[in-house]
Design a protein around this motif. Structure first.
Motif, PDB file in Angstrom:
ATOM      1  N   GLY A   2       0.826  -1.193   0.000  1.00  0.00           N
ATOM      2  CA  GLY A   2       0.000   0.000   0.000  1.00  0.00           C
ATOM      3  C   GLY A   2       0.860   1.242   0.000  1.00  0.00           C
ATOM      4  N   ILE A   3       0.208   2.371   0.017  1.00  0.00           N
ATOM      5  CA  ILE A   3       0.891   3.657   0.017  1.00  0.00           C
ATOM      6  C   ILE A   3       0.380   4.452   1.219  1.00  0.00           C
ATOM      7  N   PRO A   4       1.271   5.131   1.936  1.00  0.00           N
ATOM      8  CA  PRO A   4       0.784   5.955   3.047  1.00  0.00           C
ATOM      9  C   PRO A   4      -0.237   6.977   2.542  1.00  0.00           C
ATOM     10  N   LEU A   5      -1.301   7.152   3.287  1.00  0.00           N
ATOM     11  CA  LEU A   5      -2.331   8.114   2.879  1.00  0.00           C
ATOM     12  C   LEU A   5      -1.739   9.502   2.655  1.00  0.00           C
ATOM     13  N   GLU A   6      -0.800   9.876   3.489  1.00  0.00           N
ATOM     14  CA  GLU A   6      -0.175  11.188   3.333  1.00  0.00           C
ATOM     15  C   GLU A   6       0.482  11.321   1.963  1.00  0.00           C
ATOM     16  N   GLU A   7       1.182  10.284   1.534  1.00  0.00           N
ATOM     17  CA  GLU A   7       1.855  10.312   0.237  1.00  0.00           C
ATOM     18  C   GLU A   7       0.843  10.353  -0.906  1.00  0.00           C
ATOM     19  N   LEU A   8      -0.203   9.567  -0.808  1.00  0.00           N
ATOM     20  CA  LEU A   8      -1.237   9.555  -1.841  1.00  0.00           C
ATOM     21  C   LEU A   8      -1.891  10.927  -1.975  1.00  0.00           C
ATOM     22  N   LEU A   9      -2.258  11.505  -0.855  1.00  0.00           N
ATOM     23  CA  LEU A   9      -3.003  12.761  -0.877  1.00  0.00           C
ATOM     24  C   LEU A   9      -2.124  13.994  -1.065  1.00  0.00           C
ATOM     25  N   CYS A  10      -0.933  13.994  -0.458  1.00  0.00           N
ATOM     26  CA  CYS A  10      -0.111  15.209  -0.419  1.00  0.00           C
ATOM     27  C   CYS A  10       1.259  15.059  -1.054  1.00  0.00           C
ATOM     28  N   HIS A  70     -12.289   3.786 -10.434  1.00  0.00           N
ATOM     29  CA  HIS A  70     -13.413   2.846 -10.479  1.00  0.00           C
ATOM     30  C   HIS A  70     -14.556   3.488 -11.250  1.00  0.00           C
ATOM     31  N   ASN A  71     -14.589   3.181 -12.539  1.00  0.00           N
ATOM     32  CA  ASN A  71     -15.515   3.882 -13.427  1.00  0.00           C
ATOM     33  C   ASN A  71     -16.818   3.138 -13.703  1.00  0.00           C
ATOM     34  N   THR A  72     -17.070   2.049 -12.997  1.00  0.00           N
ATOM     35  CA  THR A  72     -18.383   1.414 -13.095  1.00  0.00           C
ATOM     36  C   THR A  72     -19.046   1.507 -11.726  1.00  0.00           C
ATOM     37  N   VAL A  73     -20.346   1.486 -11.721  1.00  0.00           N
ATOM     38  CA  VAL A  73     -21.078   1.583 -10.461  1.00  0.00           C
ATOM     39  C   VAL A  73     -20.707   0.426  -9.538  1.00  0.00           C
ATOM     40  N   GLN A  74     -20.619  -0.765 -10.093  1.00  0.00           N
ATOM     41  CA  GLN A  74     -20.302  -1.943  -9.280  1.00  0.00           C
ATOM     42  C   GLN A  74     -18.907  -1.836  -8.667  1.00  0.00           C
ATOM     43  N   SER A  75     -17.929  -1.467  -9.465  1.00  0.00           N
ATOM     44  CA  SER A  75     -16.557  -1.338  -8.968  1.00  0.00           C
ATOM     45  C   SER A  75     -16.460  -0.231  -7.922  1.00  0.00           C
ATOM     46  N   MET A  79     -15.442  -0.802  -3.941  1.00  0.00           N
ATOM     47  CA  MET A  79     -14.244  -0.192  -3.369  1.00  0.00           C
ATOM     48  C   MET A  79     -14.585   0.780  -2.233  1.00  0.00           C
ATOM     49  N   VAL A  80     -15.649   1.532  -2.383  1.00  0.00           N
ATOM     50  CA  VAL A  80     -16.068   2.430  -1.298  1.00  0.00           C
ATOM     51  C   VAL A  80     -16.499   1.606  -0.086  1.00  0.00           C
ATOM     52  N   ASP A  81     -17.201   0.509  -0.317  1.00  0.00           N
ATOM     53  CA  ASP A  81     -17.579  -0.383   0.791  1.00  0.00           C
ATOM     54  C   ASP A  81     -16.340  -0.962   1.468  1.00  0.00           C
ATOM     55  N   ASN A  82     -15.354  -1.385   0.676  1.00  0.00           N
ATOM     56  CA  ASN A  82     -14.102  -1.898   1.253  1.00  0.00           C
ATOM     57  C   ASN A  82     -13.456  -0.841   2.147  1.00  0.00           C
ATOM     58  N   TYR A  83     -13.389   0.372   1.635  1.00  0.00           N
ATOM     59  CA  TYR A  83     -12.776   1.457   2.403  1.00  0.00           C
ATOM     60  C   TYR A  83     -13.558   1.724   3.692  1.00  0.00           C
ATOM     61  N   ARG A  84     -14.872   1.850   3.572  1.00  0.00           N
ATOM     62  CA  ARG A  84     -15.701   2.140   4.756  1.00  0.00           C
ATOM     63  C   ARG A  84     -15.570   1.050   5.806  1.00  0.00           C
ATOM     64  N   ARG A  85     -15.608  -0.192   5.370  1.00  0.00           N
ATOM     65  CA  ARG A  85     -15.503  -1.296   6.330  1.00  0.00           C
ATOM     66  C   ARG A  85     -14.143  -1.319   7.016  1.00  0.00           C
ATOM     67  N   SER A  86     -13.092  -1.134   6.243  1.00  0.00           N
ATOM     68  CA  SER A  86     -11.765  -1.171   6.872  1.00  0.00           C
ATOM     69  C   SER A  86     -11.574   0.035   7.785  1.00  0.00           C
ATOM     70  N   LEU A 108      -1.576   2.953   5.826  1.00  0.00           N
ATOM     71  CA  LEU A 108      -1.410   2.650   4.406  1.00  0.00           C
ATOM     72  C   LEU A 108      -2.765   2.470   3.746  1.00  0.00           C
ATOM     73  N   PHE A 109      -2.821   2.820   2.484  1.00  0.00           N
ATOM     74  CA  PHE A 109      -4.020   2.635   1.678  1.00  0.00           C
ATOM     75  C   PHE A 109      -3.664   1.679   0.554  1.00  0.00           C
ATOM     76  N   GLU A 110      -4.332   0.542   0.528  1.00  0.00           N
ATOM     77  CA  GLU A 110      -4.109  -0.434  -0.541  1.00  0.00           C
ATOM     78  C   GLU A 110      -4.906   0.021  -1.758  1.00  0.00           C
ATOM     79  N   THR A 111      -4.219   0.491  -2.769  1.00  0.00           N
ATOM     80  CA  THR A 111      -4.899   1.095  -3.910  1.00  0.00           C
ATOM     81  C   THR A 111      -5.696   0.100  -4.741  1.00  0.00           C
ATOM     82  N   ASP A 112      -5.331  -1.179  -4.686  1.00  0.00           N
ATOM     83  CA  ASP A 112      -6.079  -2.160  -5.479  1.00  0.00           C
ATOM     84  C   ASP A 112      -7.357  -2.625  -4.788  1.00  0.00           C
TER      85      ASP A 112
END
Length: 128
Positions: A2-10, A70-75, A79-86, A108-112
């Motif tokens: 994963g990538i540290p959230l700080e690095e991803l965002l900033c 994530h350009n489909t509704v299902q994807s 992914m949003v559900d994965n993020y919210r749950r974690s 860390l944020f696992e981008t996949d």
């Protein structure tokens, strides 16, 4: 992993990353960090004012990651559900065990999978 959230965002330099890409006119994270450190040295009313001003000049951008990747509704939904749950799971775990020192550099944020992973667990401060 994963990538540290700080690095991803900033970015690693605190002036690039997703924030600079999506809100180029906003203040840079490095400037906001300096402002907030200065605010911590002032009276509560002044610190509150400085915090609100910093927030107004540094808009949230994390949602753009999900829209771009994530350009489909299902994807997107998965992914949003994965993020919210974690996020919920880690919030409970860190509270229950009294894990302190949580900041964007040690989450860390696992981008996949869009799941969070906490690192730097050696600096625990258990609640008695």
């Amino acid at each position: 992993l994963g990538i540290p959230l700080e690095e991803l965002l900033c970015g690693t330099d605190l002036v690039s990353g997703l924030h600079a890409k999506e809100e180029p006119g906003d203040r840079k994270a490095l400037q906001v960090r300096t402002t907030l450190k200065d605010a911590a040295k002032t009276q509560v009313n002044e610190a509150s004012k400085m915090f609100r001003e910093a927030c107004a000049l540094f808009k949230p951008v994390f949602r753009h990651f999900f829209y771009e990747r994530h350009n489909t509704v299902q994807s997107w939904t998965q992914m949003v559900d994965n993020y919210r749950r974690s996020l919920a799971q880690w919030s409970i775990v860190t509270y229950v065990v009294g894990l302190g020192d949580r900041h964007l550099s040690n989450v860390l944020f696992e981008t996949d999978t869009c799941k969070l992973v906490h690192i730097d667990l050696g600096r625990q401060s258990f609640i008695h």
